[in-house]
Design an enzyme around this catalytic site. Structure first.
Site, PDB file in Angstrom:
ATOM      1  N   SER A 104       0.839  -1.197   0.000  1.00 24.13           N
ATOM      2  CA  SER A 104       0.000   0.000   0.000  1.00 24.13           C
ATOM      3  C   SER A 104       0.873   1.246   0.000  1.00 24.13           C
ATOM      4  CB  SER A 104      -0.926   0.008   1.226  1.00 24.13           C
ATOM      5  OG  SER A 104      -1.862   1.063   1.148  1.00 24.13           O
ATOM      6  N   ASP A 105       0.341   2.311  -0.579  1.00 21.38           N
ATOM      7  CA  ASP A 105       1.036   3.590  -0.560  1.00 21.38           C
ATOM      8  C   ASP A 105      -0.001   4.699  -0.650  1.00 21.38           C
ATOM      9  OD1 ASP A 105       3.935   4.706  -0.748  1.00 21.38           O
ATOM     10  OD2 ASP A 105       2.775   5.926  -2.140  1.00 21.38           O
ATOM     11  N   GLN A 106       0.318   5.837  -0.074  1.00 22.09           N
ATOM     12  CA  GLN A 106      -0.634   6.949  -0.075  1.00 22.09           C
ATOM     13  C   GLN A 106       0.057   8.233  -0.494  1.00 22.09           C
ATOM     14  OE1 GLN A 106      -2.333   8.787   3.655  1.00 22.09           O
ATOM     15  NE2 GLN A 106      -4.164   7.745   2.926  1.00 22.09           N
ATOM     16  N   ALA A 153      -3.479   3.821  -2.525  1.00 20.93           N
ATOM     17  CA  ALA A 153      -3.330   2.713  -3.463  1.00 20.93           C
ATOM     18  C   ALA A 153      -3.091   1.411  -2.705  1.00 20.93           C
ATOM     19  CB  ALA A 153      -2.189   2.991  -4.429  1.00 20.93           C
TER      20      ALA A 153
END
Length: 204
Positions: A72-74, A109
């Site tokens: 995950s990434d933001q 994401a």
């Protein structure tokens, strides 16, 4: 958990993502993904978040091919400016000044990898920040010290007081791990949280 259920690994060292995943009450491991997070030239924020989420999941899956791996990434965007983790009071104050009275879009994401199969989704959250004076922003930062959070605002804590409105299909996306989308993706990968969740202590 049944023996046929694959191992679950969270490819992240974020304590916020770990705490969110714990809500699903699934046994899981944590492995740090070794991924260069430098943006590519001209890369759009949504593309950056998705590329890194997939890269993190794939990097860990390469080490643990038998597991289901979550990446995950933001990335936060306000007025065309990408807001990363500020790392300091001064940079956090600069971010909050920009956000005051404006909309901030968070791209959260998510990627789930099992073998050669990759599922991914970008869950967007639209936040409208209240118009706030300097004293209010400084007081918030002194109380919360949100220097490890993209956009300097922890909506799950005192940062909710900064907000005029929050719009999203998933209330956990803003915190960093969209659990509604994740549940759907885990079921497709062979892990159903409702069937595999560990019972609470003392439960009949």
């Amino acid at each position: 958990m049944p023996d046929s259920t694959p191992r679950l690994i969270l490819g992240s060292t974020s304590r916020y993502r770990r705490e969110l995943l714990e809500r699903l009450r699934l046994p899981f491991e944590v492995v740090a993904p070794l991924v260069d997070e430098t943006p590519l030239p001209g890369e759009a924020p949504a593309d950056l978040a998705m590329r890194l989420a997939v890269a993190k999941a794939r990097a860990v899956a390469a080490q643990h091919p038998d597991a289901v791996v979550i990446g995950s990434d933001q990335v936060a965007l306000c007025e065309g400016t990408v807001l990363g983790k500020p790392g300091s009071f001064e940079r956090a104050l600069e971010q909050l000044r920009l956000m005051s009275g404006r909309e901030v879009v968070f791209h959260s994401a998510l990627a789930v990898v099992r073998g050669e199969r990759v599922s991914s989704e970008d869950v967007m959250t639209h936040c409208r920040v209240r118009e706030l004076d300097e004293a209010s922003l400084v007081a918030y930062l002194r109380a919360e010290t949100p220097y490890d959070t993209a956009g300097s605002a922890k909506a799950e804590a005192l940062g909710i007081a900064l907000m005029a409105s929050i719009r999203s299909d998933d209330p956990t996306a803003l915190i960093g791990l969209p659990l509604i989308a994740l549940t759907r993706m885990l079921v497709d990968a062979g892990i159903d949280p409702l069937r595999s969740a560990a019972p609470r202590e003392g439960a009949a």
